[in-house]
Design an enzyme around this catalytic site. Structure first.
Site, PDB file in Angstrom:
ATOM      1  N   ASN A 142       0.722  -1.301   0.202  1.00 28.16           N
ATOM      2  CA  ASN A 142      -0.058  -0.023  -0.104  1.00 28.16           C
ATOM      3  C   ASN A 142       0.833   1.309  -0.137  1.00 28.16           C
ATOM      4  OD1 ASN A 142      -1.980   2.114   0.279  1.00 28.16           O
ATOM      5  ND2 ASN A 142      -2.999   1.339   2.297  1.00 28.16           N
ATOM      6  N   ASN A 147      -5.895   6.191  -1.047  1.00 25.55           N
ATOM      7  CA  ASN A 147      -6.971   6.004  -2.066  1.00 25.55           C
ATOM      8  C   ASN A 147      -7.361   4.433  -1.757  1.00 25.55           C
ATOM      9  OD1 ASN A 147      -4.743   4.130  -2.653  1.00 25.55           O
ATOM     10  ND2 ASN A 147      -4.186   5.075  -4.693  1.00 25.55           N
ATOM     11  N   ASP A 148      -7.054   4.220  -0.584  1.00 24.92           N
ATOM     12  CA  ASP A 148      -7.748   2.740  -0.082  1.00 24.92           C
ATOM     13  C   ASP A 148      -9.134   2.428  -0.568  1.00 24.92           C
ATOM     14  OD1 ASP A 148      -5.257   2.504   0.595  1.00 24.92           O
ATOM     15  OD2 ASP A 148      -5.554   2.257   2.804  1.00 24.92           O
ATOM     16  N   GLY A 167      -6.216  -2.433   0.111  1.00 19.72           N
ATOM     17  CA  GLY A 167      -5.545  -1.208  -0.120  1.00 19.72           C
ATOM     18  C   GLY A 167      -4.102  -1.116  -0.900  1.00 19.72           C
ATOM     19  N   ASP A 169      -1.748  -1.078  -3.999  1.00 18.01           N
ATOM     20  CA  ASP A 169      -1.880  -0.215  -5.036  1.00 18.01           C
ATOM     21  C   ASP A 169      -0.653   0.049  -5.863  1.00 18.01           C
ATOM     22  OD1 ASP A 169      -0.238   1.454  -3.538  1.00 18.01           O
ATOM     23  OD2 ASP A 169      -1.863   2.577  -2.805  1.00 18.01           O
ATOM     24  N   ASP A 338      -6.746 -13.927 -19.396  1.00 24.66           N
ATOM     25  CA  ASP A 338      -7.282 -14.802 -18.335  1.00 24.66           C
ATOM     26  C   ASP A 338      -8.345 -15.904 -19.120  1.00 24.66           C
ATOM     27  OD1 ASP A 338      -8.394 -15.330 -15.697  1.00 24.66           O
ATOM     28  OD2 ASP A 338     -10.176 -14.747 -16.592  1.00 24.66           O
ATOM     29  N   GLU A 367      -4.296 -18.351 -20.539  1.00 23.68           N
ATOM     30  CA  GLU A 367      -4.424 -19.229 -19.515  1.00 23.68           C
ATOM     31  C   GLU A 367      -5.206 -20.425 -20.285  1.00 23.68           C
ATOM     32  OE1 GLU A 367      -6.499 -19.321 -15.178  1.00 23.68           O
ATOM     33  OE2 GLU A 367      -7.401 -18.225 -16.488  1.00 23.68           O
TER      34      GLU A 367
END
Length: 628
Positions: A142, A147-148, A167, A169, A338, A367
């Site tokens: 974090n 900006n959490d 949190g 980032d 993905d 994947e």
């Protein structure tokens, strides 16, 4: 009289203001244009602009500077226009897009074309000379506590909730790039960073709500671009986790579908939902029923992840341009895609080809979570397996899930001899290398964000960890490493859910009890894991014989697996003793590889090894020997 006149004038002014405001509310209707900007001199000159606004389809469109409009597509939803233009020979700068009704201009918008970076189209992607570090950014570090939680996203930070936002980032990643680099890793795969505005369980960011916006709890688009820049200063590469198969239920387009077939909508399901059968083998099974194929490819991955219909050409163009936009904007070095094999296979092959045509040296790994080498090889570009039904995915790289399957069990199988257990599992995996058209472009790994922690599987046995990583670092392909494994991090998703395998990295948050980013903050046990990992992967950095060499392997005996990586100028002998007893190897068996070498340097211990008839290998240990 004067007062009446003044009142009359005042009322006329008020009426004018009301009319003006009413006009603005009617005529200023464009809410979004995507892509938000583009570049000049792209190889593919056709650009599809998605224009969104209330009842926007009723307007005619024209573009300045003699820009050719190839096509304007209006769908059953009057809030959309899909405008395809030619960008051939267009210069950097602004053009004007004008919307009009019966010849009367209603609104004019500026649209920007930017200058491309020099040599942007020939950028190099990640390859077998790289070692990839995988993080979940919400759980790594974090760097900006401010900006959490943010006003424009629903779910707020709650570090006490294993499935909540914690949190981490982009700034936290930037702050620890030197840690990753010093550990020996040259590239970074971060799980998605785009906005995911689901009310719960949004931290993984695979249910995206805006494909052109970094989630504000991670930072800004500029922060993401800065991450790439900081990595390139360190000669590191940034890989974006791109999701083509599904979006999030809160995506603005899902809330107001451009066309009904934008997603796979199941009439009998609740709100169009029916879960995928996950039977990916139906993609190539020549005996598969249409019902079963439909149930896999068109089923939703989860209730909050509508399945996208890539066979819709408007959608396919949208996600193709979005992917190219991020490469160009953020200066990316690769994609991990993905759930690649859940897509419409013909459409995703077109998506992949369009990107690789624009960037011929780029790399994309898909994947393809399957448990059979021929089924995985089907998905690699130019596969002879795929050619059987005239399919070519155009996908440069796939993930070696069968090796992962072996890695997660074989080091607990310690008997000296077994026909099908222990190190024979690794040997058998590599006997199928002939199936892959580009064997060096395979992603090899011991664990990732969806699998149990390798140190959980092996109960914090560092000797087994060393065996695992000695294998992953020295076999053909591109090694991928999961954050926290280098300090022995544990996690059991079967018992405690996904949050347990995605724990916070200690020291990534202010006030953490310990800081594993520093030697002083790590325990003795953590430092043992860390020091081994650092030595191994830093050694690998400069070893072309590991990056691009050939492999010769020997059938395991007494649960000891020996293989060589070699080229015209160098040979490396790898010995993995999975037995609980020390073993003495007769070196004459390996004469065709040892040849005239009299000794070698064992890189893990630093010891010199003499080749004088036999080689003693301690129980549950590995040796990596550079032949001299």
């Amino acid at each position: 009289m004067t007062n009446k006149k003044n009142k009359h004038q005042h009322m006329k002014s008020i009426i004018k203001v009301v009319i003006l405001l009413f006009s603005i509310s009617i005529f200023s209707q464009v809410e979004k244009i995507e892509p938000p900007f583009w570049w000049s001199n792209m190889k593919n000159p056709e650009l599809q602009l998605v224009v969104y606004g209330n009842n926007i389809a009723k307007y005619d469109v024209s573009i300045s500077d003699n820009i050719k409009i190839i096509n304007v597509r209006k769908t059953e939803n009057p809030n959309y226009q899909f405008i395809t233009v030619s960008t051939e020979n267009i210069n950097p700068g602004n053009i004007n897009i004008t919307f009009s009704e019966k010849g009367k201009k209603i609104q004019t918008l500026a649209y920007e074309f930017k200058q491309r970076r020099e040599n942007s189209s020939i950028r190099d992607g990640f390859d077998s000379s790289d070692a990839m570090y995988l993080i979940m950014p919400d759980r790594f570090a974090n760097g900006n506590p401010n900006n959490d939680s943010t006003a424009d996203t629903v779910e707020k930070a709650d570090r006490t909730n294993p499935g909540g936002r914690h949190g981490g980032d982009i700034q936290g990643v930037i702050d620890h790039l030197d840690y990753i680099n010093d550990l020996g890793f040259t590239s970074l795969w971060s799980t998605p960073l785009l906005e995911d505005n689901e009310p719960v369980y949004s931290y993984h960011t695979y249910a995206q709500s805006d494909l052109y916006k970094i989630d504000s709890r991670f930072g800004t688009n500029e922060d993401y671009k800065r991450l790439a820049s900081e990595m390139h200063k360190r000669d590191m590469k940034l890989i974006m986790d791109y999701v083509t198969n599904h979006w999030g239920s809160k995506h603005w387009m899902i809330q107001d579908l451009p066309t009904k077939d934008w997603i796979h909508y199941w009439e009998n399901g609740e709100k169009g939902f029916q879960r995928s059968s996950y039977r990916m083998s139906t993609q190539f099974d020549s005996n598969a029923s249409q019902h079963d194929s439909h149930a896999c490819m068109d089923g939703w991955f989860d209730t909050t992840m509508p399945d996208m219909n890539q066979s819709n050409p408007l959608l396919l163009k949208y996600i193709t341009q979005n992917a190219i936009w991020w490469i160009e904007y953020a200066d990316l070095d690769g994609f991990r895609v993905d759930t690649y094999s859940y897509n419409d296979k013909e459409a995703i092959a077109k998506w992949t080809k369009a990107i690789m045509d624009e960037y011929p040296n780029f790399n994309i790994v898909g994947e393809v979570w399957m448990h059979n080498q021929s089924q995985m090889a089907y998905w690699q570009k130019d596969s002879k397996v795929g050619a059987i039904d005239s399919f070519n995915s155009n996908l440069p790289s796939v993930m070696d899930f069968t090796l992962h399957d072996a890695v997660t069990v074989m080091f607990n199988e310690e008997e000296k001899w077994s026909w099908d257990k222990g190190m024979i599992r690794a040997y058998d995996n590599f006997t199928n290398d002939f199936l892959y058209p580009d064997i060096n472009n395979i992603l090899v790994f011991a664990g990732n964000h969806d699998t149990n922690r390798i140190n959980e599987i092996y109960k914090s046995d560092i000797n087994k960890y060393k065996l695992v990583m000695s294998l992953i670092a020295t076999v053909r392909g591109i090694p991928q490493f999961y954050y926290g494994d280098e300090i022995g991090m544990l996690g059991d998703k079967n018992a405690k859910g996904d949050g347990d395998i995605r724990r916070d990295f200690p020291g990534g948050w202010q006030g953490d009890a310990s800081n594993a980013f520093t030697a002083q903050g790590r325990t003795d046990s953590q430092n043992s894991y860390y020091n081994f990992t650092k030595k191994l992967f830093n050694w690998r950095k400069s070893k072309d014989v590991i990056h691009n060499g050939k492999t010769m392997q020997y059938v395991p005996q007494n649960n000891v697996y020996v293989y060589f990586r070699y080229n015209d100028s160098e040979r490396v002998m790898v010995v993995l003793n999975n037995s609980t007893d020390a073993q003495s190897l007769e070196l004459s068996r390996f004469a065709e590889m040892i040849k005239e070498s009299k000794y070698g340097q064992e890189i893990l211990s630093g010891n010199e090894i003499e080749f004088n008839g036999t080689l003693k290998v301690e129980a549950k240990s590995s040796m990596i020997i550079e032949l001299k």
